[in-house]
Design a protein around this motif. Sequence first.
Motif, PDB file in Angstrom:
ATOM      1  N   SER A   1       4.792  -2.833  -4.828  1.00  0.00           N
ATOM      2  CA  SER A   1       3.699  -2.569  -3.890  1.00  0.00           C
ATOM      3  C   SER A   1       3.142  -1.162  -4.047  1.00  0.00           C
ATOM      4  O   SER A   1       1.989  -0.906  -3.670  1.00  0.00           O
ATOM      5  CB  SER A   1       4.176  -2.788  -2.453  1.00  0.00           C
ATOM      6  OG  SER A   1       4.334  -4.167  -2.184  1.00  0.00           O
TER       7      SER A   1
ATOM      8  N   ALA B   1      -0.285  -1.005  -5.854  1.00  0.00           N
ATOM      9  CA  ALA B   1      -1.532  -1.157  -5.101  1.00  0.00           C
ATOM     10  C   ALA B   1      -1.977   0.183  -4.537  1.00  0.00           C
ATOM     11  O   ALA B   1      -3.150   0.563  -4.650  1.00  0.00           O
ATOM     12  CB  ALA B   1      -1.350  -2.176  -3.979  1.00  0.00           C
TER      13      ALA B   1
ATOM     14  N   ASP C   1      -2.263  -7.039  -2.525  1.00  0.00           N
ATOM     15  CA  ASP C   1      -0.840  -6.824  -2.267  1.00  0.00           C
ATOM     16  C   ASP C   1      -0.345  -7.877  -1.278  1.00  0.00           C
ATOM     17  O   ASP C   1      -0.648  -7.800  -0.084  1.00  0.00           O
ATOM     18  CB  ASP C   1      -0.612  -5.414  -1.721  1.00  0.00           C
ATOM     19  CG  ASP C   1       0.868  -5.065  -1.628  1.00  0.00           C
ATOM     20  OD1 ASP C   1       1.715  -5.828  -2.148  1.00  0.00           O
ATOM     21  OD2 ASP C   1       1.201  -4.027  -1.028  1.00  0.00           O
TER      22      ASP C   1
ATOM     23  N   ILE D   1      -0.192  -8.831  -6.501  1.00  0.00           N
ATOM     24  CA  ILE D   1       1.189  -8.406  -6.265  1.00  0.00           C
ATOM     25  C   ILE D   1       1.834  -9.387  -5.296  1.00  0.00           C
ATOM     26  O   ILE D   1       1.300  -9.622  -4.205  1.00  0.00           O
ATOM     27  CB  ILE D   1       1.219  -6.978  -5.699  1.00  0.00           C
ATOM     28  CG1 ILE D   1       0.539  -6.007  -6.682  1.00  0.00           C
ATOM     29  CG2 ILE D   1       2.654  -6.534  -5.415  1.00  0.00           C
ATOM     30  CD1 ILE D   1       0.229  -4.647  -6.103  1.00  0.00           C
TER      31      ILE D   1
END
Length: 275
Positions: A52, A55, A158, A189
């Motif tokens: 993460s 992002a 994300d 993601i």
Amino acid sequence: MANKSVLASLQRASVVYRTENGQGRQVWADVTLDIRQGDWLVVTGPNGSGKSTLASVLLGLCPLTAGQLVRDVGRFRGVLQSPDAQCIGDTVEEELNDIPGAMELTAEERALFYQEALLAVGLNVALNRTLHTLSGGQKQLLNLACALASRPAVLVLDEPTAMLDPASRIEVIQAVRRAHQQGTSIVWITHRLEEAAEANRIVAFGGGRVAFEGTPEAFFYGRDGEQAEGSSPCVELGLEPPFVVQTAWELLARGVQLRCYPLDADQLAEAVTPG
């Protein structure tokens, strides 16, 4: 993909988060990665692996501690895990007003444009609806509608389906697929590995580093189908493959010859169909 334009490039990037007591926590170490024109890049990895963070770095929300990021900031849009963090207006219409070029339209053109943007992600709400009356999933769809309507060069998502029901997840995938077909590069993601079927490339983080980069087939089945012998990058990272992949593994273990290494139900049907 080697001849495709590079839209963003991370070179030996590291990220250290500062904790409340002033200590540093290494999140990334020596990450090198290119985002190319035409990519549908799925990024995955165990919890806490650093996926993460990608992002936040690509969208300019998290500075690098070391290394380099080269990108055109204005060509990136993103949808983050927390929809409230991205909401800036009081109503749906005010949120949509932030789409570049929207305020240059006439009132009638703008209303039609906004309705099309909402329907593209399966969100049917009134423009004067206040944001505090929307569910978390509806806010997430609204954020996605704004991002898609902006027609970015790169869309960073994300965990975009984390708050959504199965029907809404399908709407989101279809909407993002259309944007990809129109030229937007996708960075998706996720921990939902069944969503990797759309990818042309998977990047898997492990321990703050890029532990794997390659095709979905290689990630789930190993190079040249080595999973039939009990190993794949997905397994080695401690991740659970999608049901379709597990089914294919079982068939391979039983000596069934597959026409391809399937990533979704349609491909599984094709894989077991006699030639």
